[in-house]
Write an enzyme that holds these catalytic residues in place. Structure first.
Site, PDB file in Angstrom:
ATOM      1  N   ARG A  31       0.831  -1.271  -0.012  1.00  0.00           N
ATOM      2  CA  ARG A  31      -0.091  -0.157  -0.093  1.00  0.00           C
ATOM      3  C   ARG A  31       0.665   1.287   0.188  1.00  0.00           C
ATOM      4  NH1 ARG A  31      -4.990  -1.494   0.269  1.00  0.00           N
ATOM      5  NH2 ARG A  31      -5.580  -3.675   1.068  1.00  0.00           N
TER       6      ARG A  31
ATOM      7  N   HIS B 125       2.372 -11.551  -4.732  1.00  0.00           N
ATOM      8  CA  HIS B 125       1.295 -10.593  -5.271  1.00  0.00           C
ATOM      9  C   HIS B 125       1.748  -9.285  -5.330  1.00  0.00           C
ATOM     10  CE1 HIS B 125      -2.488  -8.988  -5.343  1.00  0.00           C
ATOM     11  NE2 HIS B 125      -3.166 -10.318  -5.356  1.00  0.00           N
TER      12      HIS B 125
ATOM     13  N   TYR C 142      -1.518  -3.468  -4.465  1.00  0.00           N
ATOM     14  CA  TYR C 142      -2.903  -3.200  -4.757  1.00  0.00           C
ATOM     15  C   TYR C 142      -3.064  -1.742  -5.536  1.00  0.00           C
ATOM     16  CZ  TYR C 142      -3.490  -7.176  -1.777  1.00  0.00           C
ATOM     17  OH  TYR C 142      -3.798  -8.279  -1.053  1.00  0.00           O
TER      18      TYR C 142
ATOM     19  N   HIS D   5      -2.879  -7.738 -10.223  1.00  0.00           N
ATOM     20  CA  HIS D   5      -4.692  -7.316 -10.853  1.00  0.00           C
ATOM     21  C   HIS D   5      -4.430  -6.541 -12.009  1.00  0.00           C
ATOM     22  CE1 HIS D   5      -6.368  -7.600  -6.378  1.00  0.00           C
ATOM     23  NE2 HIS D   5      -5.932  -8.849  -7.022  1.00  0.00           N
TER      24      HIS D   5
ATOM     25  N   GLU E 177      -4.314 -11.963 -12.933  1.00  0.00           N
ATOM     26  CA  GLU E 177      -5.235 -12.434 -12.277  1.00  0.00           C
ATOM     27  C   GLU E 177      -6.829 -12.107 -12.609  1.00  0.00           C
ATOM     28  OE1 GLU E 177      -6.656 -12.658  -7.383  1.00  0.00           O
ATOM     29  OE2 GLU E 177      -4.737 -11.813  -8.265  1.00  0.00           O
TER      30      GLU E 177
ATOM     31  N   ASP F 129      -8.503 -17.185  -9.552  1.00  0.00           N
ATOM     32  CA  ASP F 129      -8.772 -17.140  -8.309  1.00  0.00           C
ATOM     33  C   ASP F 129     -10.369 -17.767  -8.201  1.00  0.00           C
ATOM     34  OD1 ASP F 129     -10.281 -16.142  -6.086  1.00  0.00           O
ATOM     35  OD2 ASP F 129      -8.817 -15.144  -5.515  1.00  0.00           O
TER      36      ASP F 129
ATOM     37  N   HIS G  25     -13.050 -15.478  -7.244  1.00  0.00           N
ATOM     38  CA  HIS G  25     -13.442 -14.445  -8.380  1.00  0.00           C
ATOM     39  C   HIS G  25     -14.086 -14.981  -9.563  1.00  0.00           C
ATOM     40  CE1 HIS G  25      -9.543 -11.775  -7.019  1.00  0.00           C
ATOM     41  NE2 HIS G  25     -10.457 -11.780  -6.111  1.00  0.00           N
TER      42      HIS G  25
ATOM     43  N   HIS H 208      -5.529 -19.312  -6.895  1.00  0.00           N
ATOM     44  CA  HIS H 208      -5.704 -18.585  -5.647  1.00  0.00           C
ATOM     45  C   HIS H 208      -7.094 -19.507  -5.275  1.00  0.00           C
ATOM     46  CE1 HIS H 208      -3.767 -14.568  -5.947  1.00  0.00           C
ATOM     47  NE2 HIS H 208      -2.808 -15.611  -6.000  1.00  0.00           N
TER      48      HIS H 208
ATOM     49  N   ASP I 111     -16.006  -9.510  -4.397  1.00  0.00           N
ATOM     50  CA  ASP I 111     -14.947 -10.335  -4.004  1.00  0.00           C
ATOM     51  C   ASP I 111     -14.792 -10.466  -2.491  1.00  0.00           C
ATOM     52  OD1 ASP I 111     -11.462 -10.017  -4.753  1.00  0.00           O
ATOM     53  OD2 ASP I 111     -12.293 -11.572  -3.811  1.00  0.00           O
TER      54      ASP I 111
ATOM     55  N   HIS J   7     -14.090 -13.352   0.128  1.00  0.00           N
ATOM     56  CA  HIS J   7     -13.456 -14.642   0.288  1.00  0.00           C
ATOM     57  C   HIS J   7     -13.878 -15.362   1.636  1.00  0.00           C
ATOM     58  CE1 HIS J   7      -9.202 -13.706  -2.038  1.00  0.00           C
ATOM     59  NE2 HIS J   7     -10.493 -13.385  -2.536  1.00  0.00           N
TER      60      HIS J   7
ATOM     61  N   GLU K 227      -6.206 -17.827   0.183  1.00  0.00           N
ATOM     62  CA  GLU K 227      -6.128 -16.514   0.711  1.00  0.00           C
ATOM     63  C   GLU K 227      -7.558 -16.347   1.460  1.00  0.00           C
ATOM     64  OE1 GLU K 227      -4.181 -13.770  -2.849  1.00  0.00           O
ATOM     65  OE2 GLU K 227      -6.350 -14.479  -3.323  1.00  0.00           O
TER      66      GLU K 227
END
Length: 470
Positions: free
Chosen positions: A156, A189, A192, A229, A264, A298, A301, A335, A348, A350, A380
């Protein structure tokens, strides 16, 4: 989702602290003692006051001249966690780093119910389905993982300190010791914040610089795969956005040597790219070096985007579509996540394996797909206690070779399904309520004409922002 190392989540929880014997005699509230805190492979130097020790529950054992004290510290009220700690959330809005309320709830829950230490679980040797979690090498070994994911830096922040060469060497050596092939078993990964579809020149440069820095870190660590992503169109023409992503990949491949950039698939909310297989196909089509690009699927997803993989027949249909549209040769990782939201919700969210809308049968089918052998499969799912991922890895491995009518399997599937029944019921009710709100209202006499088919009132589904919650 998404959790750099679980040491951050467990910090100030259950700790093994070594003090000189004389330090135990101190009773002054102002006296501060230096200690070494060990949490698996992570060492952090801190201080602890005698007053804090009095407020903590402790078990003291004496070994020679060293007093070892297991202390459970109470977290200080009002102290905020640092950014990047306990990130169970893959939230990026339109890839702009937006945080969700669910993430805050997870953090609050973790404070009240800290993870408990578990004994190391042995890795299954010789298994062809390589399941692991978002973790570090030592932690992955401790939960019995045969693959793992990680963040290469803060996910981040745009800029992070450079990696020390000594750290890179230590990582490569640890991979050798633990028998992990970094080219095949590790799936980092990406940040983001990165949106390679960004059209604004300044923001596009910022995104690319962060992206290429990640790729170079991968190569210094010897890592062969990098998952990210695809990004967001931000409301601009989709074809142009896909072309910008491919152009950035072509440029990045020229600036690096071997790391494979892995797209992804996404849940499909708002302007997010990658919910349908055609998006992935069109990006790959414009990538010049096809050996340097791949796809990570994923399961949450997929389901959220409307791809039903709950039965053998529906799974076969989805994967046949993937093979036809994208090509199975591009599938390099997975994933593994159940879903808190119903099919086609574009949300999304999980869930733990077998507890959500996908159910255990979906994962039994997947774990018996021989075409997935040797690919890193990364959990995840929400980690409510430290044993969660260890248990889920063994559960998934136990599904290999298990027929769908196996009595033990059916009992386990029913038990897990019952565990999430109330939550699924609430989610279905919420989806119905949302559908009613979205339904076109009857035209009032003399009112403004609306198109029932295209939603010309402006509230199209594609304008919603993407949120990934674990």
């Amino acid at each position: 989702m998404p959790r750099p190392q679980r040491a951050a989540a467990a910090k100030a929880r259950s700790k093994l602290i070594d003090f000189p014997e004389s330090s135990e005699a101190s009773s002054s509230d102002e006296a501060a003692k230096t200690k070494v805190v060990e949490h698996k492979s992570v060492e952090v130097r801190e201080t602890i006051t005698a007053k804090e020790k009095l407020n903590a529950s402790a078990t003291v054992t004496k070994v020679g001249k060293t007093v070892k004290t297991t202390v459970r510290l109470k977290p200080k009220a009002g102290v905020k966690r640092k950014a990047g700690e306990d990130n169970d959330n893959d939230s990026n809005g339109d890839n702009e780093g937006q945080k969700s309320t669910t993430q805050k709830k997870v953090r609050a829950s973790t404070k009240k119910n800290p993870p408990t230490m578990i004994p190391a679980v042995a890795r299954t040797v010789g298994i062809k389905m390589l399941v692991g979690a978002h973790n570090a090498i030592t932690n992955c070994n401790n939960i019995g993982g045969n693959a793992f994911a990680l963040f290469l830096k803060s996910q981040r922040k745009w800029a992070s300190p450079d990696m020390k060469e000594s750290d890179a060497v230590a990582f490569r050596e640890a991979c050798k010791e633990s028998r992990f092939d970094p080219k095949r078993h590790i799936l980092p990964h990406g940040s983001y914040l990165i949106n390679l579809a960004q059209s604004d020149q300044e923001k596009a440069k910022q995104a690319y610089d962060c992206f290429i820095d990640d790729l170079k870190r991968c190569e210094r660590l010897g890592i062969g795969l990098y998952n990210f992503h695809p990004g967001s169109t931000l409301g601009l023409p989709r074809s142009e956005a896909l072309a910008r992503i491919a152009a950035h990949l072509n440029r990045a491949h020229k600036e690096t040597r071997f790391v494979k950039t892995v797209l992804e698939n996404m849940a499909g909310q708002g302007n997010i790219i990658g919910a349908n297989f055609e998006d992935l196909r069109d990006i790959i089509a414009d990538v010049k070096d096809k050996d340097r690009v791949g796809v990570c699927l994923d399961t949450c997803h997929l389901f959220a985007a409307g791809h039903d993989i709950r039965t053998q027949a529906s799974y076969d249909t989805v994967m046949a579509n993937f093979d036809r549209i994208v090509g199975r040769e591009y599938l390099v990782a997975l994933h593994l996540n159940d879903s808190k939201a119903p099919l086609g919700s574009s949300r999304d969210l999980h869930q733990n394996i077998g507890v959500g809308f996908l159910g255990l049968e979906a994962f039994r089918v997947l774990m018996n797909d021989e075409k997935l052998e040797g690919l890193p499969m990364v959990l995840e799912t929400p980690m409510k206690v430290e044993s969660t991922w260890a248990e889920e890895i063994k559960l998934l491995e136990s599904l290999v070779g298990t027929p769908g009518n196996d009595p033990n399997f059916l009992v386990k599937a029913a038990k897990l399904s019952a565990k999430g029944k109330e939550e699924r019921k609430a989610a279905e009710a919420a989806e119905k309520k949302k559908a009613i709100k979205k339904a076109p209202k009857p035209r009032k006499k003399g009112g403004k004409k609306q198109s029932e088919e295209s939603g010309e009132d402006g509230n199209t589904e594609d304008e919603a922002e993407h949120t990934c919650e674990h």
